[in-house]
Write a protein that holds these residues in place. Structure first.
Motif, short mmCIF file in Angstrom:
data_model
loop_
_atom_site.label_atom_id
_atom_site.label_comp_id
_atom_site.label_asym_id
_atom_site.label_seq_id
_atom_site.Cartn_x
_atom_site.Cartn_y
_atom_site.Cartn_z
N THR A 42 78.07 102.29 160.58
CA THR A 42 78.41 102.84 159.27
C THR A 42 79.65 102.13 158.75
N ASP A 43 79.70 101.90 157.45
CA ASP A 43 80.79 101.16 156.81
C ASP A 43 80.98 99.79 157.48
N PRO A 44 79.95 98.94 157.45
CA PRO A 44 80.05 97.63 158.09
C PRO A 44 80.85 96.65 157.25
N MET A 45 81.41 95.64 157.91
CA MET A 45 82.14 94.59 157.21
C MET A 45 81.89 93.26 157.92
N LEU A 46 81.58 92.22 157.16
CA LEU A 46 81.40 90.88 157.70
C LEU A 46 82.60 90.02 157.32
N PHE A 47 83.06 89.21 158.25
CA PHE A 47 84.19 88.33 158.01
C PHE A 47 83.88 86.94 158.54
N VAL A 48 84.07 85.94 157.69
CA VAL A 48 83.86 84.54 158.06
C VAL A 48 85.21 83.87 158.21
N ASP A 49 85.50 83.39 159.41
CA ASP A 49 86.77 82.72 159.64
C ASP A 49 86.70 81.28 159.12
N GLU A 50 87.85 80.62 159.10
CA GLU A 50 87.92 79.26 158.57
C GLU A 50 87.07 78.28 159.36
N ASP A 51 86.82 78.57 160.64
CA ASP A 51 85.99 77.70 161.46
C ASP A 51 84.51 78.11 161.43
N GLN A 52 84.16 79.00 160.48
CA GLN A 52 82.80 79.48 160.26
C GLN A 52 82.29 80.40 161.37
N ARG A 53 83.18 80.88 162.22
CA ARG A 53 82.77 81.95 163.14
C ARG A 53 82.61 83.24 162.32
N LEU A 54 81.59 84.02 162.69
CA LEU A 54 81.24 85.22 161.93
C LEU A 54 81.54 86.46 162.77
N PHE A 55 82.24 87.41 162.18
CA PHE A 55 82.63 88.64 162.87
C PHE A 55 82.11 89.86 162.11
N PHE A 56 81.88 90.91 162.89
CA PHE A 56 81.28 92.15 162.37
C PHE A 56 82.17 93.32 162.77
N TYR A 57 82.60 94.11 161.77
CA TYR A 57 83.46 95.28 162.00
C TYR A 57 82.77 96.51 161.43
N TRP A 58 83.03 97.67 162.03
CA TRP A 58 82.40 98.89 161.54
C TRP A 58 83.15 100.11 162.09
N GLY A 59 82.73 101.28 161.60
CA GLY A 59 83.30 102.54 162.08
C GLY A 59 83.47 103.54 160.95
N CYS A 60 82.95 104.75 161.17
CA CYS A 60 83.11 105.85 160.21
C CYS A 60 82.78 107.13 160.95
N THR A 61 83.78 107.67 161.65
CA THR A 61 83.59 108.88 162.44
C THR A 61 84.77 109.83 162.26
N LYS A 62 84.58 111.07 162.64
CA LYS A 62 85.61 112.08 162.44
C LYS A 62 86.92 111.73 163.14
N ALA A 63 86.83 111.25 164.37
CA ALA A 63 88.05 110.99 165.12
C ALA A 63 87.98 109.69 165.91
N GLY A 64 86.99 108.84 165.59
CA GLY A 64 86.87 107.56 166.25
C GLY A 64 87.66 106.49 165.50
N GLY A 65 87.48 105.24 165.92
CA GLY A 65 88.25 104.16 165.34
C GLY A 65 87.40 103.09 164.72
N ILE A 66 88.01 101.91 164.57
CA ILE A 66 87.35 100.74 164.00
C ILE A 66 86.97 99.79 165.13
N TRP A 67 85.72 99.34 165.12
CA TRP A 67 85.19 98.50 166.18
C TRP A 67 84.85 97.10 165.64
N GLY A 68 84.68 96.13 166.58
CA GLY A 68 84.35 94.79 166.15
C GLY A 68 83.68 93.96 167.23
N VAL A 69 82.91 92.94 166.79
CA VAL A 69 82.28 91.96 167.67
C VAL A 69 82.22 90.63 166.94
#
Length: 505
Positions: free
Chosen positions: A163-190
């Motif tokens: 939930t609430d995903p986010m894609l980020f492209v770094d300057e070297d074209q590596r692609l990262f994925f962030y997400w998280g939308c919970t009552k008391a959890g945090g923000i995750w990434g891969v």
């Protein structure tokens, strides 16, 4: 805030001859929040409800019964070849070719695939994903988008849904994925696999944790009173001057305390440290509040900009609007937004020479002053249209054929712009009562009982829930909004009627 439904006694407004007419169609030099985006859609939770029906299973309904409302929120933006591309929740997309002054709706082939869509430029492609959706790809920022498939990651204990995903492209074209939308959890990434974008090549990990002990502003509520719940959500990654800024939102989108925080790192997956200036964007008073869940992106003026959510909840907590403002990085390298503006600001390239601020200095001339309405005797009820609150409004009596609002200024003033924020009471698409154009004009009393039309929208066929227009500079002592037409079945309610200008020194 209870709904303000007012049935008022009818009286006559005499419409005097106009000496000049301005359509408000000239190129703008300013912008004003909330942004005047056309074709606001009906909110996702409202599309299947019956007005006046019982509230069941959704705690974000703010009254005792359901009601259709309009909604845009959680925006992602791209600055590309001198244009803004805007992708909010509930519909996509809008394009501005004039730095954000005006917006045109360009519906995508996948207009509404989930909350919190994110779009990035990746090589020669554009990638899109939203809450619970697969990953999409296109050759163009306006599509057509084609399905690549769901993102697959290793299952980790405590990991939230996408939930609430986010894609980020770094300057070297590596692609990262962030997400998280919970009552008391945090923000995750891969990190995702460049050879197969739907596969993760790192183990998911929690990058930011919910921390109301050290950051009480993260706690849920209009007073941040629910310390064990925060709804950490809306992550956004920005790389600026070699540093990674991971932003997020907390405190609940339905609340005025909804705000954005930031952690920084030297690597896209951390470790992350909380910046001292937190929250870096929080607005709890005035017309524009609950300023969070947005994006921070490079744009015109060779600077950072934020597009963000604004709360407007009357029927439901997801009833929201969108704003944009300039972003700063301070001398300590920390991100912050100086202000959530609700007054006219100079557009990029329009700031007068020698002026250090983007503020125009135009103020609400009629805000809070005595207001007379066509369907009421002179009283304070008209103040609901000039009280600087998106959640209150004035509406005419049912049999008022020519509704009008007249505001007296404290002193004569030179008027430069007009903003009208509508509320379409009675919206009910299930029964054929649909959004549409509000037609109106704004008159200025330029001499005693002599009225000049400074803005004529009497022929408009455009659906603007928020309408902001510059007008020819004119001096007057009263302003009058005359409502001339509205969508069939709708009651034309006015949440805010503001004329901007300057009093004489």
């Amino acid at each position: 805030m209870k709904k303000q439904y007012l049935a008022l006694v009818v009286s006559v407004v005499v419409i005097a001859a106009c000496t000049s007419i301005c359509s408000g169609a000239e190129p703008l030099s300013t912008f004003c929040n909330p942004l005047p985006i056309p074709n606001y859609p009906i909110g996702r939770p409202a599309r299947g409800v019956t007005n006046g029906g019982p509230v069941t299973g959704d705690a974000l309904w703010l009254g005792n019964e359901t009601e259709q409302f309009r909604e845009l929120a959680d925006p992602t933006a791209l600055w590309l070849n001198g244009k803004w591309y805007l992708y909010p929740s509930a519909d996509m997309a809008w394009v501005s070719v004039d730095n954000g002054a005006t917006w045109q709706h360009h519906p995508l082939n996948i207009r509404d695939v989930g909350y919190a869509p994110t779009v990035v430029s990746y090589g020669k492609k554009f990638l899109l994903i939203a809450s619970g959706s697969p990953l999409y790809s296109s050759d163009s920022p306006l599509g057509p988008f084609h399905v690549l498939g769901p993102i697959r990651v290793k299952d980790v204990v405590g990991m939230p849904d996408f939930t609430d995903p986010m894609l980020f492209v770094d300057e070297d074209q590596r692609l990262f994925f962030y997400w998280g939308c919970t009552k008391a959890g945090g923000i995750w990434g891969v990190e995702l696999d460049a050879a197969n974008l739907t596969n993760a090549i790192t183990t998911p990990k929690e990058l930011i944790r919910f921390d109301p002990v050290h950051q009480p502003w993260e706690a849920l509520g209009d007073w941040n009173q629910t310390s064990n719940v925060g709804w950490m959500e809306g992550s956004w990654m920005l790389k600026h001057r070699g540093k990674y800024f991971l932003t997020y939102s907390a405190a609940g989108t339905q609340n005025r305390t909804y705000a954005m925080g930031c952690y920084t790192a030297s690597m896209p997956l951390g470790p992350f440290a909380r910046q001292k200036r937190n929250p870096f964007f929080r607005t709890t008073d005035g017309l524009v509040t609950g300023t969070a869940h947005g994006c921070i992106v490079p744009g015109p003026e060779n600077r950072l900009w934020t597009f963000y959510t604004i709360r407007a909840g009357v029927a439901h907590g997801f009833e929201r609007r969108i704003g944009m403002d300039r972003v700063e990085v301070d001398s300590q390298g920390e991100l912050h937004v100086p202000a959530a503006t609700s007054l006219p600001q100079w557009l990029p390239g329009k700031i007068p020479a020698g002026q250090n601020s983007a503020a125009t200095g135009w103020l609400p001339i009629n805000g809070g002053e005595p207001t007379i309405c066509s369907s009421s005797a002179p009283n304070l009820r008209g103040r609901l249209a000039v009280d600087n609150d998106l959640r209150t409004w004035w509406q005419p009596a049912a049999d008022d054929a020519r509704p009008a609002i007249t505001s007296l200024f404290e002193a004569p003033a030179r008027i430069h712009a007009v903003r009208v924020i509508w509320r379409d009471v009675g919206l009910n698409a299930r029964l054929g009562v649909n959004p549409g154009a509000f037609r109106y004009r704004v008159d200025l009393e330029t001499a005693k009982d002599q009225w000049t039309t400074i803005l004529d929208r009497s022929q408009s066929d455009e659906d603007f829930l928020i309408d902001y227009r510059e007008v020819e500079s004119t001096v007057g002592s009263r302003a009058r909004l005359v409502i001339l037409g509205w969508p069939k079945g709708i009651t034309p309610a006015v949440a805010e009627f503001t004329v901007f200008g300057k009093h004489f020194d």
